[in-house]
Write a protein that holds these residues in place. Structure first.
Motif, PDB file in Angstrom:
ATOM      1  N   VAL A 114      10.089  21.559  23.632  1.00  0.00           N
ATOM      2  CA  VAL A 114      11.074  22.366  24.377  1.00  0.00           C
ATOM      3  C   VAL A 114      11.665  21.550  25.525  1.00  0.00           C
ATOM      4  O   VAL A 114      12.873  21.589  25.786  1.00  0.00           O
ATOM      5  N   GLY A 115      10.800  20.787  26.211  1.00  0.00           N
ATOM      6  CA  GLY A 115      11.291  19.917  27.279  1.00  0.00           C
ATOM      7  C   GLY A 115      12.296  18.899  26.771  1.00  0.00           C
ATOM      8  O   GLY A 115      13.323  18.633  27.410  1.00  0.00           O
ATOM      9  N   ALA A 116      12.015  18.314  25.597  1.00  0.00           N
ATOM     10  CA  ALA A 116      12.954  17.356  24.999  1.00  0.00           C
ATOM     11  C   ALA A 116      14.267  18.050  24.646  1.00  0.00           C
ATOM     12  O   ALA A 116      15.350  17.484  24.838  1.00  0.00           O
ATOM     13  N   GLY A 117      14.180  19.282  24.127  1.00  0.00           N
ATOM     14  CA  GLY A 117      15.399  20.030  23.810  1.00  0.00           C
ATOM     15  C   GLY A 117      16.235  20.308  25.046  1.00  0.00           C
ATOM     16  O   GLY A 117      17.469  20.203  25.016  1.00  0.00           O
ATOM     17  N   ILE A 118      15.579  20.664  26.147  1.00  0.00           N
ATOM     18  CA  ILE A 118      16.297  20.901  27.403  1.00  0.00           C
ATOM     19  C   ILE A 118      16.975  19.619  27.885  1.00  0.00           C
ATOM     20  O   ILE A 118      18.120  19.630  28.350  1.00  0.00           O
ATOM     21  N   ALA A 119      16.269  18.492  27.756  1.00  0.00           N
ATOM     22  CA  ALA A 119      16.849  17.208  28.164  1.00  0.00           C
ATOM     23  C   ALA A 119      18.062  16.852  27.314  1.00  0.00           C
ATOM     24  O   ALA A 119      19.086  16.377  27.840  1.00  0.00           O
ATOM     25  N   VAL A 120      17.974  17.073  26.002  1.00  0.00           N
ATOM     26  CA  VAL A 120      19.116  16.801  25.121  1.00  0.00           C
ATOM     27  C   VAL A 120      20.278  17.720  25.466  1.00  0.00           C
ATOM     28  O   VAL A 120      21.443  17.295  25.528  1.00  0.00           O
ATOM     29  N   PHE A 137      15.935   8.343  25.642  1.00  0.00           N
ATOM     30  CA  PHE A 137      15.137   8.679  26.830  1.00  0.00           C
ATOM     31  C   PHE A 137      14.874  10.184  26.919  1.00  0.00           C
ATOM     32  O   PHE A 137      13.936  10.611  27.593  1.00  0.00           O
ATOM     33  N   ALA A 138      15.704  10.979  26.241  1.00  0.00           N
ATOM     34  CA  ALA A 138      15.535  12.424  26.283  1.00  0.00           C
ATOM     35  C   ALA A 138      14.475  12.915  25.313  1.00  0.00           C
ATOM     36  O   ALA A 138      14.025  14.068  25.418  1.00  0.00           O
ATOM     37  N   VAL A 139      14.071  12.072  24.363  1.00  0.00           N
ATOM     38  CA  VAL A 139      13.129  12.528  23.324  1.00  0.00           C
ATOM     39  C   VAL A 139      11.824  11.733  23.335  1.00  0.00           C
ATOM     40  O   VAL A 139      10.733  12.312  23.430  1.00  0.00           O
ATOM     41  N   LEU A 140      11.919  10.402  23.233  1.00  0.00           N
ATOM     42  CA  LEU A 140      10.716   9.591  23.043  1.00  0.00           C
ATOM     43  C   LEU A 140       9.704   9.673  24.190  1.00  0.00           C
ATOM     44  O   LEU A 140       8.498   9.675  23.927  1.00  0.00           O
ATOM     45  N   LEU A 199      13.280  -0.578  21.149  1.00  0.00           N
ATOM     46  CA  LEU A 199      12.432  -1.001  22.254  1.00  0.00           C
ATOM     47  C   LEU A 199      11.530   0.140  22.724  1.00  0.00           C
ATOM     48  O   LEU A 199      10.326  -0.047  22.918  1.00  0.00           O
ATOM     49  N   LEU A 200      12.097   1.334  22.875  1.00  0.00           N
ATOM     50  CA  LEU A 200      11.306   2.479  23.328  1.00  0.00           C
ATOM     51  C   LEU A 200      10.283   2.897  22.270  1.00  0.00           C
ATOM     52  O   LEU A 200       9.180   3.346  22.611  1.00  0.00           O
ATOM     53  N   ASP A 264      25.860  24.223  20.302  1.00  0.00           N
ATOM     54  CA  ASP A 264      25.486  24.167  21.715  1.00  0.00           C
ATOM     55  C   ASP A 264      24.024  24.497  21.986  1.00  0.00           C
ATOM     56  O   ASP A 264      23.465  24.053  23.001  1.00  0.00           O
ATOM     57  N   TRP A 265      23.389  25.266  21.082  1.00  0.00           N
ATOM     58  CA  TRP A 265      22.022  25.719  21.361  1.00  0.00           C
ATOM     59  C   TRP A 265      21.022  25.409  20.251  1.00  0.00           C
ATOM     60  O   TRP A 265      19.923  24.927  20.522  1.00  0.00           O
ATOM     61  N   LEU A 266      21.403  25.685  19.012  1.00  0.00           N
ATOM     62  CA  LEU A 266      20.426  25.508  17.929  1.00  0.00           C
ATOM     63  C   LEU A 266      20.092  24.037  17.702  1.00  0.00           C
ATOM     64  O   LEU A 266      18.922  23.642  17.714  1.00  0.00           O
ATOM     65  N   MET A 267      21.115  23.192  17.498  1.00  0.00           N
ATOM     66  CA  MET A 267      20.875  21.797  17.164  1.00  0.00           C
ATOM     67  C   MET A 267      20.187  21.010  18.276  1.00  0.00           C
ATOM     68  O   MET A 267      19.295  20.197  17.997  1.00  0.00           O
ATOM     69  N   PRO A 268      20.553  21.193  19.565  1.00  0.00           N
ATOM     70  CA  PRO A 268      19.861  20.426  20.616  1.00  0.00           C
ATOM     71  C   PRO A 268      18.365  20.684  20.679  1.00  0.00           C
ATOM     72  O   PRO A 268      17.601  19.813  21.119  1.00  0.00           O
ATOM     73  N   PHE A 269      17.928  21.860  20.229  1.00  0.00           N
ATOM     74  CA  PHE A 269      16.496  22.157  20.237  1.00  0.00           C
ATOM     75  C   PHE A 269      15.867  21.949  18.856  1.00  0.00           C
ATOM     76  O   PHE A 269      14.700  21.565  18.756  1.00  0.00           O
ATOM     77  N   ALA A 270      16.638  22.203  17.799  1.00  0.00           N
ATOM     78  CA  ALA A 270      16.076  22.117  16.454  1.00  0.00           C
ATOM     79  C   ALA A 270      15.783  20.679  16.042  1.00  0.00           C
ATOM     80  O   ALA A 270      14.731  20.400  15.447  1.00  0.00           O
ATOM     81  N   VAL A 271      16.687  19.736  16.356  1.00  0.00           N
ATOM     82  CA  VAL A 271      16.480  18.346  15.919  1.00  0.00           C
ATOM     83  C   VAL A 271      15.277  17.706  16.623  1.00  0.00           C
ATOM     84  O   VAL A 271      14.378  17.169  15.955  1.00  0.00           O
ATOM     85  N   PRO A 272      15.193  17.757  17.965  1.00  0.00           N
ATOM     86  CA  PRO A 272      13.960  17.240  18.590  1.00  0.00           C
ATOM     87  C   PRO A 272      12.720  18.007  18.157  1.00  0.00           C
ATOM     88  O   PRO A 272      11.649  17.422  17.987  1.00  0.00           O
ATOM     89  N   GLY A 273      12.875  19.332  17.963  1.00  0.00           N
ATOM     90  CA  GLY A 273      11.727  20.124  17.518  1.00  0.00           C
ATOM     91  C   GLY A 273      11.218  19.679  16.163  1.00  0.00           C
ATOM     92  O   GLY A 273      10.006  19.569  15.941  1.00  0.00           O
ATOM     93  N   ALA A 274      12.150  19.420  15.236  1.00  0.00           N
ATOM     94  CA  ALA A 274      11.741  18.938  13.915  1.00  0.00           C
ATOM     95  C   ALA A 274      11.035  17.599  14.015  1.00  0.00           C
ATOM     96  O   ALA A 274      10.063  17.327  13.298  1.00  0.00           O
ATOM     97  N   PHE A 275      11.521  16.744  14.910  1.00  0.00           N
ATOM     98  CA  PHE A 275      10.908  15.433  15.121  1.00  0.00           C
ATOM     99  C   PHE A 275       9.474  15.576  15.620  1.00  0.00           C
ATOM    100  O   PHE A 275       8.555  14.900  15.137  1.00  0.00           O
ATOM    101  N   PHE A 276       9.251  16.483  16.564  1.00  0.00           N
ATOM    102  CA  PHE A 276       7.913  16.680  17.114  1.00  0.00           C
ATOM    103  C   PHE A 276       6.990  17.346  16.093  1.00  0.00           C
ATOM    104  O   PHE A 276       5.805  16.994  16.003  1.00  0.00           O
TER     105      PHE A 276
END
Length: 457
Positions: A114-120, A137-140, A199-200, A264-276
């Protein structure tokens, strides 16, 4: 036999047993207690064979062969402990304390996702250039925080990682990248944005290994984790794409435009969420029954050989090397990176104690063809540079191809020695993990050195 020779032989035996134990513990169905029991069994067999006149190497090989293939051993333990294995396959540990920790880990991971989604989401409110440069930097760092928490990473390691990541973030965001009259970014920006995640990601590997990055087995575990993560993320992305398509179709029927909500809302949280979620699944479901790596590598290795041969023919028949299309050279780099990723994943999935087989020879063919493609691509790049001069893109491509060439030469040499019974698979495996920092170093050069050298253009 002299005392020193006897000591060296004993040390070699202990190294082989240690390697065997490490590989055995990768089987999810086998606990450390099971491994200790099997190791006692192995040592007993080795002692009996030594008493019969065999030396340490012969006794070890015969004992391992008599115990059977490690996958067969794992399946035998799975049958004997079917209830325990079933709990592992459905992601529920066998004890209450383990279960509590698993759910606690999942809760922490969800919070960080959720934190990564907020950052994205916050980055999307800024301009495209800032987003492209900082999305990693917003996800890793959030995923690194999960590994630091779950592995109880020492404070000094956490401090070093945070310091390095912060320093890189500050530097790249302070760079005055040049844009043209139309607002398009320059090549140094593109190179920085594309090399920064590499690098990250390798810094993330330090957190994943729990700190001791120099440990060969843990580096290889990170390679394995990366391959499995890509597979799980691709599967989740396919399922998520299907659900999103159905969502659009459903609301279109009732004339409701949900595109702003999705973008604006689903993708910024869904993509990092799927990654996690993919990362958590890799960690939680290291199944002995459903190990995908051997199957996938055997399917894609021959297909990649065909692709490389086609690419080689395209390079040779594309006219003079100075006339080779720039996009074709970029495509060649992408294919070579795919080959190295496939080789790493395949090597990480192979039983290091198994004898050489036909698939190992196929991998040598893959390395050989990749080497030929790399040499032709390098020749084309050098010719183009001599004809038209240096640019940031040409320098980055040339450096990457040189890094890949050294990796391929080392891999091919050690693989050929293994196939001719003049070397061990362990040496080939260690070469892969020892070379990983070279990619991190090159990515750091491109990210931090190229922009000022090429005037941020």
């Amino acid at each position: 036999m002299s005392e020193n020779a006897s000591l060296d032989e004993h040390t070699g035996l202990e190294h082989q047993i240690d390697q065997w134990r490490t590989w055995l513990l990768r089987r999810r169905a086998i606990t450390p207690d099971d491994a200790a029991e099997l190791e006692d069994n192995l040592r007993g067999r080795v002692a009996d064979l030594r008493a019969g006149g065999l030396d340490d190497d012969e006794a070890f090989l015969v004992a391992v062969r008599r115990m059977g293939n490690l996958d067969d051993v794992s399946r035998e333990f799975a049958r004997e402990h079917s209830e325990r294995l079933w709990k592992q396959l459905v992601l529920v540990p066998g004890t209450t304390s383990d279960a509590d920790r698993r759910w606690r880990d999942l809760g922490v991971l969800i919070g960080l996702a959720v934190g990564a989604g907020i950052a994205v989401k916050a980055l999307l409110a800024l301009d495209d250039e800032t987003f492209g440069l900082n999305v990693a930097f917003a996800v890793l760092p959030f995923l690194a925080a999960y590994f630091a928490w779950s592995r109880r990473l020492p404070g000094r390691v956490v401090g070093a990682l945070v310091g390095l990541a912060t320093a890189v973030a500050v530097v790249v965001n302070l760079y005055p990248f040049v844009t043209d009259a139309g607002g398009d970014v320059g090549m140094t920006y593109v190179l920085t944005a594309t090399h920064l995640p590499v690098l990250l990601w390798l810094l993330l590997g330090v957190a994943y290994t729990g700190g001791p990055w120099r440990d060969h087995a843990r580096r290889m575990d990170f390679v394995r984790f990366t391959g499995e993560l890509v597979i799980y993320f691709a599967l989740i992305a396919l399922g998520g794409g299907l659900l999103t398509g159905l969502l659009f179709a459903t609301f279109e029927v009732v004339d409701i435009d949900i595109e702003p909500f999705v973008g604006d809302w689903l993708m910024p949280f869904a993509v990092p969420g799927a990654f996690f979620v993919a990362a958590w699944l890799v960690e939680a479901k290291k199944s002995v029954v459903e190990n995908m790596a051997p199957v996938l590598t055997r399917v894609f290795t021959p297909l990649t050989v065909v692709l490389l041969v086609a690419a080689f023919v395209a390079l040779l028949t594309g006219g003079p090397l100075t006339a080779v299309d720039r996009n074709l050279l970029i495509l060649m780099d992408a294919i070579l990176l795919l080959v190295l990723a496939l080789l790493l994943y395949s090597i990480s999935a192979r039983d290091p104690l198994a004898p050489a087989g036909a698939f190992d020879w196929l991998q040598l063919v893959l390395v050989g063809v990749a080497f030929a493609v790399d040499v032709v691509a390098l020749t084309a790049m050098v010719t183009r540079i001599a004809d038209a001069g240096w640019t940031a893109n040409k320098a980055a491509a040339l450096g990457l191809n040189l890094v890949l060439l050294v990796h391929l030469v080392g891999t091919g040499w050690l693989l050929a020695r293994f196939l001719r019974a003049r070397g061990t698979f362990d040496a080939l495996e260690r070469w892969q993990t020892r070379y990983l920092p070279v990619y991190a170093a090159w990515a750091a050069v491109v990210v931090l050195v190229f922009p000022p050298v090429f005037a941020y253009a």
